[in-house]
Enzyme design. Structure first.
Site, PDB file in Angstrom:
ATOM      1  CG  ASN A  53      -6.340   1.314  11.530  1.00 43.15           C
ATOM      2  OD1 ASN A  53      -5.163   1.155  11.279  1.00 43.15           O
ATOM      3  ND2 ASN A  53      -6.786   1.063  12.751  1.00 43.15           N
ATOM      4  CB  THR A  54      -9.142   5.725  12.904  1.00 45.13           C
ATOM      5  OG1 THR A  54      -7.822   5.836  12.375  1.00 45.13           O
ATOM      6  CG2 THR A  54      -9.236   6.529  14.180  1.00 45.13           C
ATOM      7  CB  ALA A  99      -8.016   7.560   4.218  1.00 45.91           C
ATOM      8  N   GLY A 100     -10.590   7.986   6.139  1.00 47.87           N
ATOM      9  CA  GLY A 100     -11.609   8.989   6.442  1.00 47.87           C
ATOM     10  C   GLY A 100     -12.981   8.445   6.772  1.00 47.87           C
ATOM     11  N   GLY A 156      -7.861   9.246   9.283  1.00 51.43           N
ATOM     12  CA  GLY A 156      -8.178   9.393  10.706  1.00 51.43           C
ATOM     13  C   GLY A 156      -9.194  10.460  11.025  1.00 51.43           C
ATOM     14  CE  LYS A 207      -2.998   2.757   2.810  1.00 50.29           C
ATOM     15  NZ  LYS A 207      -3.586   2.948   4.145  1.00 50.29           N
TER      16      LYS A 207
END
Lengths: 65, 269
Positions: free
Chosen positions: B214-215, B192-193, B165, B104
């Site tokens: 993830n987050t 992301a996001g 994040g 990635k």
């Protein structure tokens, strides 16, 4: 000889990258190495000499996103 | 899993997966909750990184052993790299440690938004594909950058939903729809996001092939439950896309038949 290992200045005896890993007790660890921002394969470490002021990175698996 | 999803496989560089939810492995409260969350998500692919070993703790080895036990495929990242050179070197190091051609690719151009440096990204992707890597570039919705990344040999793109994040969801739905429409046959993973399961469902309803979270899972009050919530949202969104969503319209259209309505001859009181 003074070199930078993972951003810290260290006095080391090792003459090459393989010897450095042995000296720092990383010999059997799952790590990858770079010298002065260039990748050094595991098999090439023994023939990669170290010089004063070199920057060595020793990286290991970590959590990532 | 419903029969309708069994044949609907995610294809990435010749490999097939039944789950369309990729998860990160960072920021979890504990290794146990990380493992349980990956299981609850049903993820078959997780992202990992390389970092400096510190103080002889060998923490990295424990983490790597845990991931191997889970039997998932790893997608190493070059997170935080600010130059082409550092991203390429990190990718080369990751390939040796994780024993995978997958990477990635992140080349960060701006530290407040962690926005990709698209020029550096294309350059790094070109170098890495020539070296035999299978590159998953973290990019924006930019169509020209996407075209150049494909030209550089990338077979998958990972456009952002919003900054890493941030949890802001899909910041630019128009551009994401446009990207999807321009590259109908390229696997596109929104990365992301994404902050809520509804964001993930929205991305899947747009026709994106997968999402990477993830987050939003790791920092939830209950990561394991949130992982399950995301799994359901991704599946629901994919089913909705496959079922062909109705077109939105500006005016109302009664769903109950108008013909035969009682009092239909009466004037408004």
């Amino acid at each position: 000889m003074q070199i930078h290992v993972n951003g810290k200045v260290l006095d080391v005896m090792a003459a090459n990258l393989a010897a450095l890993l042995h000296e720092l007790d990383y010999e059997d660890a799952a790590v990858a190495t770079a010298l002065n921002h260039s990748f050094v394969r595991k098999t090439d470490r023994v023939k990669t000499p170290l010089n004063e002021g070199d920057e060595v990175e020793i990286l290991t698996p970590r959590q990532g996103g | 899993m419903p029969v309708s999803l069994n044949k609907d496989r995610l294809k990435l560089y010749g490999a097939e997966f039944s789950s369309r939810l990729l998860t990160g492995t960072a920021q979890y409260p504990s290794p146990a909750i990380l493992s349980q969350s990956i299981a609850a998500a049903g993820a078959e692919i997780v992202t990992v990184s390389l970092r400096r070993e510190s103080g002889g703790s060998r923490a990295g080895e424990g983490f790597w052993a845990l991931i191997r036990e889970l039997g998932v495929r790893v997608l190493p990242n070059t997170a935080g790299c600010l130059s082409v050179k550092d991203a390429v070197t990190t990718a080369q190091m990751a390939r040796e440690v994780f024993d995978t051609p997958w990477i990635k690719l992140e080349v960060i151009g701006e530290e407040d938004t962690l926005q990709p440096d698209l020029f550096g990204l294309v350059e790094a992707a070109s170098i890495l594909t020539r070296e035999g890597f299978q590159v998953f570039p973290y990019t924006t919705e930019d169509l020209v950058a996407a075209e150049k990344l494909l030209g550089a040999g990338c077979e998958v793109l990972m456009p952002w939903g919003s900054p890493i994040g941030s949890g802001r969801g899909l910041n630019n739905p128009y551009a994401l729809r446009s990207l999807r429409a321009h590259f109908p046959d390229v696997p596109l993973i929104v990365d992301a996001g994404i902050g809520a399961p509804s964001h993930a469902a929205a991305a899947m309803e747009m026709g994106f092939d997968a999402v990477l979270i993830n987050t939003a899972i790791a920092k939830a009050g209950d990561p394991v439950q949130m992982a399950r919530a995301f799994a359901l949202a991704v599946e629901a969104g994919r089913l909705g896309y496959n079922a062909d969503l109705m077109q939105a319209r500006d005016m109302a259209a009664p769903s109950t038949p108008v013909i035969g309505r009682a009092f239909s001859d009466s004037a408004r009181a």
